[in-house]
Scaffold this motif. Sequence first.
Motif, mmCIF file in Angstrom:
data_model
loop_
_atom_site.group_PDB
_atom_site.id
_atom_site.type_symbol
_atom_site.label_atom_id
_atom_site.label_comp_id
_atom_site.label_asym_id
_atom_site.label_seq_id
_atom_site.Cartn_x
_atom_site.Cartn_y
_atom_site.Cartn_z
ATOM 1 N N GLY A 1 0.813 -1.202 0.000
ATOM 2 C CA GLY A 1 0.000 0.000 0.000
ATOM 3 C C GLY A 1 0.850 1.256 0.000
ATOM 4 N N TRP A 2 0.248 2.332 -0.419
ATOM 5 C CA TRP A 2 0.832 3.662 -0.309
ATOM 6 C C TRP A 2 -0.095 4.515 0.547
ATOM 7 C CZ3 TRP A 2 5.612 5.048 -1.773
ATOM 8 C CH2 TRP A 2 6.282 4.249 -2.711
ATOM 9 N N TYR A 3 0.517 5.206 1.492
ATOM 10 C CA TYR A 3 -0.188 6.135 2.355
ATOM 11 C C TYR A 3 0.509 7.482 2.251
ATOM 12 C CZ TYR A 3 -2.466 2.095 4.508
ATOM 13 O OH TYR A 3 -3.205 0.969 4.735
ATOM 14 N N ARG A 4 -0.167 8.522 2.668
ATOM 15 C CA ARG A 4 0.461 9.836 2.669
ATOM 16 C C ARG A 4 0.049 10.623 3.905
ATOM 17 N NH1 ARG A 4 -2.738 12.592 -2.482
ATOM 18 N NH2 ARG A 4 -4.771 12.881 -1.461
ATOM 19 N N GLN A 5 0.928 11.534 4.263
ATOM 20 C CA GLN A 5 0.655 12.375 5.423
ATOM 21 C C GLN A 5 1.092 13.791 5.103
ATOM 22 O OE1 GLN A 5 2.387 11.002 9.117
ATOM 23 N NE2 GLN A 5 0.950 12.215 10.310
ATOM 24 N N ALA A 6 0.117 14.682 5.089
ATOM 25 C CA ALA A 6 0.387 16.092 4.871
ATOM 26 C C ALA A 6 0.665 16.758 6.221
ATOM 27 C CB ALA A 6 -0.797 16.748 4.183
ATOM 28 N N PRO A 7 1.355 17.890 6.221
ATOM 29 C CA PRO A 7 1.656 18.574 7.485
ATOM 30 C C PRO A 7 0.388 18.875 8.280
ATOM 31 C CG PRO A 7 2.938 19.519 5.698
ATOM 32 C CD PRO A 7 1.978 18.558 5.063
ATOM 33 N N GLY A 8 0.395 18.489 9.536
ATOM 34 C CA GLY A 8 -0.739 18.766 10.398
ATOM 35 C C GLY A 8 -1.922 17.844 10.203
ATOM 36 N N LYS A 9 -1.780 16.836 9.368
ATOM 37 C CA LYS A 9 -2.890 15.919 9.104
ATOM 38 C C LYS A 9 -2.495 14.489 9.427
ATOM 39 C CE LYS A 9 -5.160 18.660 5.502
ATOM 40 N NZ LYS A 9 -5.754 18.626 4.132
ATOM 41 N N GLN A 10 -3.515 13.645 9.555
ATOM 42 C CA GLN A 10 -3.259 12.242 9.830
ATOM 43 C C GLN A 10 -2.828 11.523 8.551
ATOM 44 O OE1 GLN A 10 -6.880 10.736 11.687
ATOM 45 N NE2 GLN A 10 -5.977 11.038 13.721
ATOM 46 N N ARG A 11 -2.125 10.440 8.744
ATOM 47 C CA ARG A 11 -1.743 9.614 7.612
ATOM 48 C C ARG A 11 -3.008 9.001 7.009
ATOM 49 N NH1 ARG A 11 3.417 5.694 8.173
ATOM 50 N NH2 ARG A 11 4.167 7.722 8.933
ATOM 51 N N GLU A 12 -3.090 9.004 5.674
ATOM 52 C CA GLU A 12 -4.269 8.487 5.011
ATOM 53 C C GLU A 12 -3.893 7.510 3.913
ATOM 54 O OE1 GLU A 12 -6.446 11.634 3.091
ATOM 55 O OE2 GLU A 12 -4.813 12.121 1.727
ATOM 56 N N LEU A 13 -4.809 6.592 3.652
ATOM 57 C CA LEU A 13 -4.614 5.609 2.601
ATOM 58 C C LEU A 13 -4.692 6.279 1.234
ATOM 59 C CD1 LEU A 13 -4.579 2.616 1.566
ATOM 60 C CD2 LEU A 13 -7.068 2.739 1.621
ATOM 61 N N VAL A 14 -3.774 5.923 0.369
ATOM 62 C CA VAL A 14 -3.809 6.387 -1.014
ATOM 63 C C VAL A 14 -4.262 5.253 -1.930
ATOM 64 C CG1 VAL A 14 -2.462 7.288 -2.944
ATOM 65 C CG2 VAL A 14 -1.990 8.078 -0.610
ATOM 66 N N ALA A 15 -3.585 4.111 -1.830
ATOM 67 C CA ALA A 15 -3.902 2.980 -2.706
ATOM 68 C C ALA A 15 -3.312 1.703 -2.128
ATOM 69 C CB ALA A 15 -3.357 3.209 -4.112
ATOM 70 N N THR A 16 -3.956 0.593 -2.427
ATOM 71 C CA THR A 16 -3.436 -0.712 -2.038
ATOM 72 C C THR A 16 -3.512 -1.671 -3.217
ATOM 73 O OG1 THR A 16 -5.568 -1.517 -1.243
ATOM 74 C CG2 THR A 16 -4.136 -0.431 0.372
ATOM 75 N N ILE A 17 -2.651 -2.688 -3.171
ATOM 76 C CA ILE A 17 -2.688 -3.736 -4.177
ATOM 77 C C ILE A 17 -2.450 -5.062 -3.469
ATOM 78 C CG2 ILE A 17 -0.245 -3.390 -4.770
ATOM 79 C CD1 ILE A 17 -1.054 -4.208 -7.681
ATOM 80 N N ALA A 18 -3.364 -5.991 -3.712
ATOM 81 C CA ALA A 18 -3.295 -7.302 -3.074
ATOM 82 C C ALA A 18 -2.279 -8.184 -3.799
ATOM 83 C CB ALA A 18 -4.674 -7.950 -3.110
ATOM 84 N N PRO A 19 -1.883 -9.299 -3.157
ATOM 85 C CA PRO A 19 -0.948 -10.207 -3.833
ATOM 86 C C PRO A 19 -1.447 -10.659 -5.201
ATOM 87 C CG PRO A 19 -1.102 -10.775 -1.525
ATOM 88 C CD PRO A 19 -2.139 -9.715 -1.770
ATOM 89 N N GLY A 20 -2.753 -10.798 -5.341
ATOM 90 C CA GLY A 20 -3.310 -11.234 -6.616
ATOM 91 C C GLY A 20 -3.482 -10.125 -7.625
ATOM 92 N N GLY A 21 -3.260 -8.870 -7.197
ATOM 93 C CA GLY A 21 -3.304 -7.757 -8.141
ATOM 94 C C GLY A 21 -4.519 -6.849 -8.035
ATOM 95 N N SER A 22 -5.494 -7.218 -7.210
ATOM 96 C CA SER A 22 -6.651 -6.329 -7.086
ATOM 97 C C SER A 22 -6.232 -5.047 -6.376
ATOM 98 C CB SER A 22 -7.785 -7.024 -6.343
ATOM 99 O OG SER A 22 -7.372 -7.388 -5.045
ATOM 100 N N THR A 23 -6.835 -3.951 -6.774
ATOM 101 C CA THR A 23 -6.418 -2.638 -6.282
ATOM 102 C C THR A 23 -7.576 -1.884 -5.629
ATOM 103 O OG1 THR A 23 -6.848 -1.662 -8.449
ATOM 104 C CG2 THR A 23 -4.606 -2.420 -8.016
ATOM 105 N N ASN A 24 -7.196 -0.932 -4.818
ATOM 106 C CA ASN A 24 -8.159 -0.081 -4.129
ATOM 107 C C ASN A 24 -7.556 1.312 -4.044
ATOM 108 O OD1 ASN A 24 -10.523 0.453 -2.423
ATOM 109 N ND2 ASN A 24 -9.028 0.690 -0.798
#
Length: 119
Positions: free
Chosen positions: A35-58
């Motif tokens: 997965g990729w997450y991001r955190q902007a200054p002063g904000k909580q870390r948030e989900l950007v995208a995930t990819i499962a072992p089989g390749g499905s994405t979110n």
Amino acid sequence: QVQLVDSGGGLVQAGGSLRLSCAASGSVFSSSAMGWYRQAPGKQRELVATIAPGGSTNYADSVKGRFTISRDSAKNTAYLQMSNLKPEDKADYYCNAVGWAPTMHYNYWGQGTKVTVTS
């Protein structure tokens, strides 16, 4: 033990593109959800995208249609292709790997890579 090394961040103008890479050491990459997450200054870390072992994405709604997550098991590397970047995409981006090996749950993070988008 898994180590994740994030790279590819930088400074880009709005509308530009960047590709982030996450190189993983160890033998569990192919069975890990990445997965990729991001955190902007002063904000909580948030989900950007995930990819499962089989390749499905979110994807987070805010990046759908602009970002693409992928993985290359031969290189033990996950990628985040970011296009049409916006100033609100500015953040530190972190790679994440989760899974089971084989009965112990693991959750590893990269060191982060900074993305700055100018308007």
